[in-house]
Design an enzyme around this catalytic site. Structure first.
Site, PDB file in Angstrom:
ATOM      1  N   LYS A  22       0.613  -1.194   0.287  1.00 49.68           N
ATOM      2  CA  LYS A  22       0.213   0.027  -0.191  1.00 49.68           C
ATOM      3  C   LYS A  22       0.797   1.401   0.136  1.00 49.68           C
ATOM      4  O   LYS A  22       0.920   2.551  -1.157  1.00 49.68           O
ATOM      5  CB  LYS A  22      -1.242   0.083   0.641  1.00 49.68           C
ATOM      6  CG  LYS A  22      -1.499   1.422   1.569  1.00 49.68           C
ATOM      7  CD  LYS A  22      -1.975   1.294   2.991  1.00 49.68           C
ATOM      8  CE  LYS A  22      -2.739   2.338   3.295  1.00 49.68           C
ATOM      9  NZ  LYS A  22      -0.894   3.341   4.168  1.00 49.68           N
ATOM     10  N   ASN A  23       2.084   1.051   0.781  1.00 48.77           N
ATOM     11  CA  ASN A  23       2.573   2.696   0.861  1.00 48.77           C
ATOM     12  C   ASN A  23       3.636   2.735   0.224  1.00 48.77           C
ATOM     13  O   ASN A  23       4.015   4.153  -0.280  1.00 48.77           O
ATOM     14  CB  ASN A  23       3.025   2.830   2.536  1.00 48.77           C
ATOM     15  CG  ASN A  23       1.948   2.908   3.578  1.00 48.77           C
ATOM     16  OD1 ASN A  23       0.759   3.241   3.702  1.00 48.77           O
ATOM     17  ND2 ASN A  23       2.607   2.691   4.878  1.00 48.77           N
ATOM     18  N   CYS A 117      -5.164   8.374   8.791  1.00 51.07           N
ATOM     19  CA  CYS A 117      -5.271   7.958  10.180  1.00 51.07           C
ATOM     20  C   CYS A 117      -5.030   9.189  11.273  1.00 51.07           C
ATOM     21  O   CYS A 117      -4.227   9.543  10.765  1.00 51.07           O
ATOM     22  CB  CYS A 117      -4.137   6.772  10.653  1.00 51.07           C
ATOM     23  SG  CYS A 117      -5.308   5.330   9.574  1.00 51.07           S
ATOM     24  N   ARG A 122       0.134  15.169  12.307  1.00 57.55           N
ATOM     25  CA  ARG A 122       1.127  14.361  11.618  1.00 57.55           C
ATOM     26  C   ARG A 122       1.192  15.639  11.231  1.00 57.55           C
ATOM     27  O   ARG A 122       1.310  15.797   9.668  1.00 57.55           O
ATOM     28  CB  ARG A 122       0.383  13.675  10.499  1.00 57.55           C
ATOM     29  CG  ARG A 122       0.319  12.363  11.772  1.00 57.55           C
ATOM     30  CD  ARG A 122      -1.270  11.232  10.760  1.00 57.55           C
ATOM     31  NE  ARG A 122      -0.227  10.865  10.030  1.00 57.55           N
ATOM     32  CZ  ARG A 122      -0.552   9.638   9.592  1.00 57.55           C
ATOM     33  NH1 ARG A 122      -2.055   9.311   9.865  1.00 57.55           N
ATOM     34  NH2 ARG A 122      -0.071   9.137   7.963  1.00 57.55           N
ATOM     35  N   ASP A 306       3.913   0.078  12.093  1.00 62.01           N
ATOM     36  CA  ASP A 306       2.452  -0.508  11.679  1.00 62.01           C
ATOM     37  C   ASP A 306       2.361  -1.231  11.737  1.00 62.01           C
ATOM     38  O   ASP A 306       1.354  -2.196  11.229  1.00 62.01           O
ATOM     39  CB  ASP A 306       3.072  -0.090   9.862  1.00 62.01           C
ATOM     40  CG  ASP A 306       2.623   1.057   9.139  1.00 62.01           C
ATOM     41  OD1 ASP A 306       2.241   2.176  10.314  1.00 62.01           O
ATOM     42  OD2 ASP A 306       3.078   1.800   8.557  1.00 62.01           O
ATOM     43  N   ARG A 398      -8.861   0.468   3.174  1.00 64.04           N
ATOM     44  CA  ARG A 398      -7.980   1.449   3.189  1.00 64.04           C
ATOM     45  C   ARG A 398      -6.539   0.580   2.742  1.00 64.04           C
ATOM     46  O   ARG A 398      -5.716   1.424   1.706  1.00 64.04           O
ATOM     47  CB  ARG A 398      -8.076   2.201   3.757  1.00 64.04           C
ATOM     48  CG  ARG A 398      -8.341   3.496   4.079  1.00 64.04           C
ATOM     49  CD  ARG A 398      -8.225   4.822   5.103  1.00 64.04           C
ATOM     50  NE  ARG A 398      -7.063   4.751   3.969  1.00 64.04           N
ATOM     51  CZ  ARG A 398      -5.896   4.995   5.475  1.00 64.04           C
ATOM     52  NH1 ARG A 398      -5.930   5.577   6.688  1.00 64.04           N
ATOM     53  NH2 ARG A 398      -5.191   5.730   5.204  1.00 64.04           N
TER      54      ARG A 398
HETATM   55  C1  EPZ Z   1       4.544   6.248   6.487  1.00 68.59           C
HETATM   56  O1  EPZ Z   1       4.030   7.975   7.227  1.00 68.59           O
HETATM   57  C2  EPZ Z   1       3.283   5.686   6.280  1.00 68.59           C
HETATM   58  N1  EPZ Z   1       2.152   5.810   5.565  1.00 68.59           N
HETATM   59  C3  EPZ Z   1       2.963   5.632   7.641  1.00 68.59           C
HETATM   60  O2  EPZ Z   1       1.794   4.109   7.307  1.00 68.59           O
HETATM   61  C4  EPZ Z   1       3.810   4.343   8.544  1.00 68.59           C
HETATM   62  O3  EPZ Z   1       3.319   4.609   9.906  1.00 68.59           O
HETATM   63  C5  EPZ Z   1       4.458   5.360   8.938  1.00 68.59           C
HETATM   64  O4  EPZ Z   1       5.485   6.147   7.166  1.00 68.59           O
HETATM   65  C6  EPZ Z   1       6.535   5.166   9.542  1.00 68.59           C
HETATM   66  O5  EPZ Z   1       7.164   4.167   9.098  1.00 68.59           O
HETATM   67  C7  EPZ Z   1       2.942   5.871   3.884  1.00 68.59           C
HETATM   68  O6  EPZ Z   1       3.558   6.057   3.942  1.00 68.59           O
HETATM   69  C8  EPZ Z   1       0.887   7.075   3.195  1.00 68.59           C
HETATM   70  P1  EPZ Z   1       6.581   9.556   8.606  1.00 68.59           P
HETATM   71  P2  EPZ Z   1       4.786   9.051   6.871  1.00 68.59           P
HETATM   72  O7  EPZ Z   1       6.648  11.020   7.989  1.00 68.59           O
HETATM   73  O8  EPZ Z   1       5.099   9.394   5.833  1.00 68.59           O
HETATM   74  C9  EPZ Z   1       7.274  12.857  12.623  1.00 68.59           C
HETATM   75  C10 EPZ Z   1      -0.003   2.334   7.818  1.00 68.59           C
HETATM   76  O9  EPZ Z   1      -0.576   2.858   8.720  1.00 68.59           O
HETATM   77  N2  EPZ Z   1       7.110  14.000  10.819  1.00 68.59           N
HETATM   78  O10 EPZ Z   1       7.946   8.726   8.518  1.00 68.59           O
HETATM   79  O11 EPZ Z   1       3.245  10.251   6.753  1.00 68.59           O
HETATM   80  C11 EPZ Z   1       5.658  12.350  12.382  1.00 68.59           C
HETATM   81  O12 EPZ Z   1       4.653  13.087  13.006  1.00 68.59           O
HETATM   82  C12 EPZ Z   1       0.337   3.984   8.140  1.00 68.59           C
HETATM   83  O13 EPZ Z   1       0.087   2.472   7.075  1.00 68.59           O
HETATM   84  C13 EPZ Z   1       7.378  15.514  11.128  1.00 68.59           C
HETATM   85  O14 EPZ Z   1       7.302  15.996  12.490  1.00 68.59           O
HETATM   86  O15 EPZ Z   1       4.995   9.069   8.318  1.00 68.59           O
HETATM   87  C14 EPZ Z   1       5.955  11.372  12.871  1.00 68.59           C
HETATM   88  O16 EPZ Z   1       6.588  11.361  14.457  1.00 68.59           O
HETATM   89  C15 EPZ Z   1       0.219   4.983   9.323  1.00 68.59           C
HETATM   90  N3  EPZ Z   1       7.433  16.482  10.206  1.00 68.59           N
HETATM   91  C16 EPZ Z   1       7.408  10.627  12.168  1.00 68.59           C
HETATM   92  O17 EPZ Z   1       8.191  12.362  11.782  1.00 68.59           O
HETATM   93  C17 EPZ Z   1       6.589  16.324   8.999  1.00 68.59           C
HETATM   94  O18 EPZ Z   1       6.881  17.052   8.361  1.00 68.59           O
HETATM   95  C18 EPZ Z   1       8.058   9.827  11.205  1.00 68.59           C
HETATM   96  O19 EPZ Z   1       6.782  10.486  10.576  1.00 68.59           O
HETATM   97  C19 EPZ Z   1       6.609  14.824   8.394  1.00 68.59           C
HETATM   98  C20 EPZ Z   1       6.924  13.667   9.528  1.00 68.59           C
END
Ligand code: EPZ
Length: 425
Positions: A22-23, A117, A122, A306, A398
């Site tokens: 998915k991702n 989610c 986020r 995840d 989803r």
């Molecule tokens: C991806 O989200 C996945 N989603 C998430 O999967 C997954 O949990 C996550 O990576 C971590 O592995 C998709 O790929 C669509 P991050 P993403 O940016 O990319 C903080 C699922 O269940 N952050 O790696 O949005 C953030 O708040 C979903 O399939 C900032 O502070 O996650 C988090 O604490 C849920 N500022 C951490 O970084 C930013 O600009 C990691 O988030 C971006 C992120």
């Protein structure tokens, strides 16, 4: 409201074939906007996030032809719009990739604030930091994000936290930029998959999967190629943990065993078994109550957030007391309240949850609070005594293709009951 009705207590046994990730899919689809041509994508998971993305691409002027349930061609030669429909983009998180892709292609884009989610705050500040480093001006307000650039020029991008999304988004923005962009950040398998897709279509990206990704901007992506989406590491991990939770014996096919090592390590630590059978196949089995383990979620190659809720189900009936530390998302323990309704003994506070193993769970009506919570509750229903009803299936749909069918093939007694039928019961 549809629901899943599950009658436990079934040890899962048999084979399951893992779908495309998915991702990765939700990043590859917007990445097609960078192509001036036609490409074919297969091993796409048949899930609602993919369908929404295809609808958005069509609104932007792409021509999509489905070849089968999991394969399509996308013709992006006539993209006519650079403003993604706000109501559609705010439905899910990965719509933020439209910013990097449309900025790269049109140098001007507006999208709605991404939804998705509810896992706590986020922010997308790191995405914005990356776009700005390449020369874009970004405005956020009134529920939308606008990004513009006269031209995009490669740069070194230092992100303050490890972010899968920001790494991919800056990569999308940099593919057609002038010069070289260097990103020193996440190295997760889905990032590698998006880079492989873009390279297949004519990009010049090196080092994805290592600490440093180097993107040499190219003038054009030609398309005219077929790409197969990487198998879903999280779906595979979900079935691995379901095998352990149910004291079952499951052979997981079409998975990349290397991506699953953080999960395999914990399964072995619990006293269950995992064997790489070769040929992208992994067998996982468990013949006794698993031992307690402690988990801390971390960016790849750490234990994935995840899979944290699914692991939580395993620990609910493990021997002894286990602790999970969630280091990525603020609110990823909402599912523990649902598990407690089923007889689990979990105390969650902030980013830590303590799991006191109980002998067994018992069926109850429960509500999926997000995608992975939903998968965890299905596993809980499969191992519980009696009947469990899982609600809020929109979250689960989803991200998991044919989930009840896959569990049914492994012996689970699980049925989807539609609203009308449910009312008549
Ligand atoms: C991806 O989200 C996945 N989603 C998430 O999967 C997954 O949990 C996550 O990576 C971590 O592995 C998709 O790929 C669509 P991050 P993403 O940016 O990319 C903080 C699922 O269940 N952050 O790696 O949005 C953030 O708040 C979903 O399939 C900032 O502070 O996650 C988090 O604490 C849920 N500022 C951490 O970084 C930013 O600009 C990691 O988030 C971006 C992120």
């Amino acid at each position: 409201m549809d629901k899943l009705v599950i009658t436990g207590k079934t040890p899962l046994k048999g084979d399951v074939i893992i779908s495309g990730a998915k991702n990765a899919a939700v990043a590859i689809l917007p990445a097609t906007l960078l192509i001036d041509g036609v490409c074919t994508i297969d091993n796409l998971p048949n899930i609602s996030d993919v369908k929404i993305f295809c609808d958005i691409l069509k609104e932007l002027g792409a021509k999509i032809t489905w070849i089968s349930e999991n394969e399509l061609t996308i013709d992006t030669r006539n993209i006519s719009e650079n403003n993604a429909p706000l109501d559609m983009t705010s439905k899910f998180r990965a719509s933020y990739y439209l910013i990097g892709a449309l900025l790269g292609r049109c140098k001007n884009v507006t999208v709605g604030m991404p939804g998705g989610c509810k896992l706590g705050a986020r922010p997308i500040d790191q995405h914005i930091k990356g776009f700005e480093a390449l020369g874009a001006k970004v405005d956020v307000g009134q529920g939308k994000i606008t990004a513009k650039a006269d031209k995009l020029v490669g740069n070194s991008v230092y992100l303050d936290i490890v972010s899968v999304g920001a790494t991919i988004n800056v990569m999308l923005c940099a593919v057609l930029a002038e010069g070289t962009t260097i990103i020193d950040n996440a190295k997760e398998p889905n990032i590698v998959d998006v880079a492989n897709f873009l390279n297949t279509m004519g990009a010049d990206i090196r080092g994805a999967g290592t600490d440093v990704i180097k993107i040499n901007g190219v003038k054009k992506l030609h398309g005219n190629a077929t790409y197969s989406v990487v198998p879903d590491q999280i779906e595979a991990g979900t079935f691995m943990l379901a095998a352990v939770a149910s004291r079952g014996d499951v052979t997981i096919k079409n998975c990349i065993t290397k991506h699953l090592e953080p999960i395999t390590a914990k399964i072995l630590e619990m006293g269950a078994y995992a064997e790489d059978l070769g040929g992208d196949t992994l067998r996982v089995w468990c013949d006794k109550t698993p031992n307690k383990v402690n988990i801390k979620t971390l960016p790849y190659p750490g234990f994935p957030t995840d899979l944290q809720p699914q692991m939580g189900v395993v620990l609910s009936t493990a021997n002894g007391t286990s602790i999970i530390n969630e280091s990525i998302w603020e609110s990823r323990f909402q599912y523990t309240e649902e598990l407690n309704k089923m007889g689990a003994k979990i105390t969650a506070q902030g980013k830590t949850a303590i799991f006191e193993g109980v002998e067994s769970l018992s069926g109850a009506p429960v509500y999926a609070t997000d995608l992975r919570a939903g998968a965890a509750l299905i596993i809980a229903g499969i191992i519980a005594d009696g009947k469990t009803e899982v609600y809020n299936l929109n979250h689960i749909d989803r991200g998991y293709e044919n989930i009840e069918e896959k569990f049914r093939k492994l012996g689970a007694n699980i049925q989807r009951v539609s609203e009308e039928v449910a009312k008549d019961e």
